[in-house]
Structures are given as C-alpha cells and as structure tokens.
Design a protein around this motif. Structure first.
Motif, short mmCIF file in Angstrom:
data_model
loop_
_atom_site.label_atom_id
_atom_site.label_comp_id
_atom_site.label_asym_id
_atom_site.label_seq_id
_atom_site.Cartn_x
_atom_site.Cartn_y
_atom_site.Cartn_z
N VAL A 17 0.83 -1.31 0.09
CA VAL A 17 0.08 0.13 0.02
C VAL A 17 0.80 1.25 0.08
O VAL A 17 1.80 1.41 0.66
CB VAL A 17 -1.01 -0.06 1.03
CG1 VAL A 17 -1.65 1.30 1.25
CG2 VAL A 17 -1.87 -1.15 1.26
N ARG A 18 0.88 1.99 -1.10
CA ARG A 18 1.53 3.38 -1.20
C ARG A 18 0.73 4.41 -1.58
O ARG A 18 -0.31 4.13 -2.47
CB ARG A 18 2.86 3.14 -2.02
CG ARG A 18 3.74 2.13 -1.63
CD ARG A 18 5.28 2.18 -2.38
NE ARG A 18 5.72 3.34 -1.76
CZ ARG A 18 6.96 3.83 -2.45
NH1 ARG A 18 7.19 3.40 -3.64
NH2 ARG A 18 7.48 4.79 -1.68
N THR A 19 0.91 5.60 -1.40
CA THR A 19 0.15 6.48 -1.81
C THR A 19 0.82 7.10 -3.20
O THR A 19 1.85 7.30 -3.40
CB THR A 19 0.33 7.62 -0.85
OG1 THR A 19 -0.49 7.21 0.43
CG2 THR A 19 -0.63 8.85 -1.21
N LEU A 53 -6.82 -2.62 6.20
CA LEU A 53 -6.60 -1.73 4.93
C LEU A 53 -6.84 -0.43 5.30
O LEU A 53 -5.95 0.24 4.63
CB LEU A 53 -7.47 -2.19 3.79
CG LEU A 53 -6.97 -3.61 3.12
CD1 LEU A 53 -7.75 -4.00 2.09
CD2 LEU A 53 -5.45 -3.63 2.76
N PRO A 54 -7.77 0.24 5.91
CA PRO A 54 -7.89 1.69 6.22
C PRO A 54 -6.72 2.13 7.01
O PRO A 54 -6.06 3.35 6.79
CB PRO A 54 -9.14 1.62 7.07
CG PRO A 54 -9.93 0.47 6.67
CD PRO A 54 -9.05 -0.61 6.46
N ALA A 56 -3.61 0.82 6.78
CA ALA A 56 -2.44 0.90 5.81
C ALA A 56 -2.73 2.16 5.12
O ALA A 56 -1.59 2.62 4.80
CB ALA A 56 -2.68 -0.44 5.11
N ARG A 57 -3.64 2.21 4.55
CA ARG A 57 -3.85 3.44 3.45
C ARG A 57 -3.50 4.88 4.33
O ARG A 57 -2.84 5.65 3.89
CB ARG A 57 -5.19 3.56 3.02
CG ARG A 57 -5.62 2.47 2.02
CD ARG A 57 -6.86 2.61 1.41
NE ARG A 57 -7.28 1.54 0.79
CZ ARG A 57 -8.27 0.67 1.05
NH1 ARG A 57 -8.86 0.84 2.43
NH2 ARG A 57 -8.53 -0.17 0.45
N THR A 58 -3.91 5.03 5.64
CA THR A 58 -3.58 6.33 6.41
C THR A 58 -2.16 6.38 6.78
O THR A 58 -1.48 7.52 6.47
CB THR A 58 -4.32 6.27 7.65
OG1 THR A 58 -5.79 6.20 7.43
CG2 THR A 58 -4.28 7.59 8.64
N ALA A 60 0.41 5.02 4.91
CA ALA A 60 1.05 5.15 3.85
C ALA A 60 0.94 6.72 3.37
O ALA A 60 1.95 7.32 2.84
CB ALA A 60 0.48 4.48 2.59
N ARG A 61 -0.21 7.28 3.45
CA ARG A 61 -0.39 8.78 2.89
C ARG A 61 0.61 9.49 4.07
O ARG A 61 1.12 10.49 3.79
CB ARG A 61 -1.82 9.07 3.41
CG ARG A 61 -2.66 8.66 2.36
CD ARG A 61 -4.19 9.62 2.52
NE ARG A 61 -4.79 9.48 3.45
CZ ARG A 61 -5.67 8.27 3.62
NH1 ARG A 61 -5.96 7.58 2.69
NH2 ARG A 61 -6.32 8.43 4.97
N LYS A 64 4.27 9.16 2.87
CA LYS A 64 4.54 9.08 1.40
C LYS A 64 5.90 9.91 1.21
O LYS A 64 6.58 9.53 0.40
CB LYS A 64 3.23 9.73 0.62
CG LYS A 64 2.99 11.28 0.73
CD LYS A 64 2.07 11.53 -0.03
CE LYS A 64 2.02 13.15 -0.04
NZ LYS A 64 0.64 13.59 -1.05
N THR A 215 -5.02 6.10 15.37
CA THR A 215 -4.33 6.06 14.01
C THR A 215 -3.18 7.27 14.07
O THR A 215 -1.82 6.97 13.48
CB THR A 215 -5.21 6.45 12.94
OG1 THR A 215 -6.24 5.26 13.14
CG2 THR A 215 -4.63 6.20 11.53
#
Length: 261
Positions: A17-19, A53-54, A56-58, A60-61, A64, A215
């Motif tokens: 997972v990358r932004t 996943l949520p 992971a996305r946070t 990654a953001r 970044k 988070t």
C-alpha cells in the motif's frame, strides 16, 4: 484410517500500500499483523485482512514523503497454536520477505490483538527497528497466574532491546486484559528504556471509539521510529517518564489534530 492434517499454506505479504505521489524508492516498511485466535488451523478470514486496509492507507499517506510502504501480512492460519506460535513465525517470515524485496530498510512490526503479540515476539529480528502492539493478546503466566506455578513462562522481552516499542490499549477492553499489557511493558522497560504504553480511556478491543487518535499516534510513532521525525510531545514524555507514568500515559482526545504530516 485417520485423516492426515493438511499442511498449512505459506504466509504471504499483501500488495504494497503506497500513496500516489510517494517517492519512488522504498525507504521503510510497516508490516501490519491482523488479529487472530488462540487455537485454530483454519485459514484466516478475508475480513481480518480487510480490517487492516484503512490503517494501511492512512499510514501510507502519512509516510509518502519518506518512502514508506505498508504491507498487511496474510497468515498461514488464524491460530497462535500454543508452542507453535504460528502467527509469530509468520511475522518473522514476513520480515525476511521484506529484506528480500527491499534490502536494508528499517521495519516496524505493527499488530492488533493476537497480531500485537506476534509483533512483540518477532520484534527481535535485526531488521526490525520498532514494534507497535495495539490491544495485544497476552496470556497470563508465571507463579501468580490463575493457572498456577506450572503455567507458561512470561512472554520474552529482552530481545526488544534496541527497538522503539509502543503499546496501546483500551481500558475497557473485554477481550484482552489491559493489565497484562501493562505488566509486559513494565518488564520490557527494565531492559529497554525506549518502551512506552498509552491507555485509551473507555475504549474497547477494537479501539474504534478513538480511532482517529490511535491512528494519529501510530503514524507519529512510525514516522519517528523509522525515519527520525520528531515524536509528538506526549510520546516523548512517555518514553522519558519512569514507570509507571510512561506506561499508563492517557491518549488525549484530539491527539494528532495539531500534527502535520
């Protein structure tokens, strides 16, 4: 004729997972370790993976600009399974896989529930720079446990020396006892001063009630431990404070609102 147990499938890493707009080179990796069960050889549910996943996305953001990649680990099965410590073995495998894929980059093991225990247990790998255990599932052990003096040895902690270690636990967790994570943090702090623990008052096992703060705390800790960014003041204070203050640090409402990524 007795049925032979089928061999467990191999663990694997979920897709990175990358932004969009992230720097091309991966400079650090977070391995997210989902929750599991005490005893089970069943395949992990897709839901346990999806729940990560949520976060992971946070993360990654947040990372970044640092070149952060986040992978959710897909276990070989959903159970810890006593002395097999299968989830910890899968976590250790995932660290080796990151080294194979990315080379010499700092790694944070971040787990929830049974994944928190796996992160702590596998945290001694030389490539691991930090460990984040959220609501970790820890067994009662030792002479004072209800199981008596013949119960298992306490979770090991000396291998965490040299790592940044953060535990987070809701005070109303009905599934994993927050007092057990405090006791582990207390033992870990004796050999590794870079250990702290936050309490999320009135929150439960999923840490859903204060998800934004948890988070933000995770992102701040990961960016600080992997890439050398300044920790938020509460994290700095928790790491510096003697026990029990730095191990019962309250996670303030609104934590992270003043932090800029």
């Amino acid at each position: 004729m007795a049925q032979r147990a089928l061999p467990l499938p191999a663990p694997r890493l979920g897709r990175a997972v990358r932004t969009a707009g992230a720097t091309t080179a991966v400079s650090g990796v977070v391995l997210l370790l989902p929750d599991g069960e005490a005893d089970s050889h069943r395949r992990p549910s897709p839901l346990s993976y999806a729940r990560q996943l949520p976060l992971a996305r946070t993360l990654a953001r947040a990372g970044k600009e640092d070149g952060l990649a986040v992978h959710v680990v897909r276990y070989s099965c959903r159970g810890w399974n006593a002395t097999d410590a299968q989830l910890a073995a899968d976590a250790a495998w995932s660290v080796e896989e990151v080294v194979r894929l990315y080379g010499d980059v700092p790694i944070c093991l971040a787990g929830h529930g049974m994944g928190g225990r796996a992160a702590l247990r596998a945290g001694g790998h030389p490539a691991v720079g930090s460990v984040l255990a959220m609501a970790p599932w820890l067994p009662e052990s030792g002479p004072n446990s209800p199981s008596g003096p013949d119960s298992p040895e306490p979770e090991p902690v000396k291998h965490l020396l040299g790592r940044q270690v953060l535990l987070v636990h809701g005070t109303n967790d009905a599934r994993t006892d927050p007092e057990l994570s405090f006791r582990l943090a207390e033992r870990a702090k004796k050999t590794n001063r870079d250990t702290c623990r936050f309490e999320v008052h009135s929150d439960g096992h999923s840490l859903r009630q204060h998800r934004a703060e948890v988070t933000a705390l995770a992102a701040n800790f990961i960016r600080g431990s992997l890439f050398g960014h300044a920790y938020a003041r509460p994290v700095t204070d928790a790491l510096a404070a003697p026990p029990p203050l730095g191990l019962r640090m309250p996670l303030a409402a609104g934590f992270g609102k003043s932090l800029h990524h």
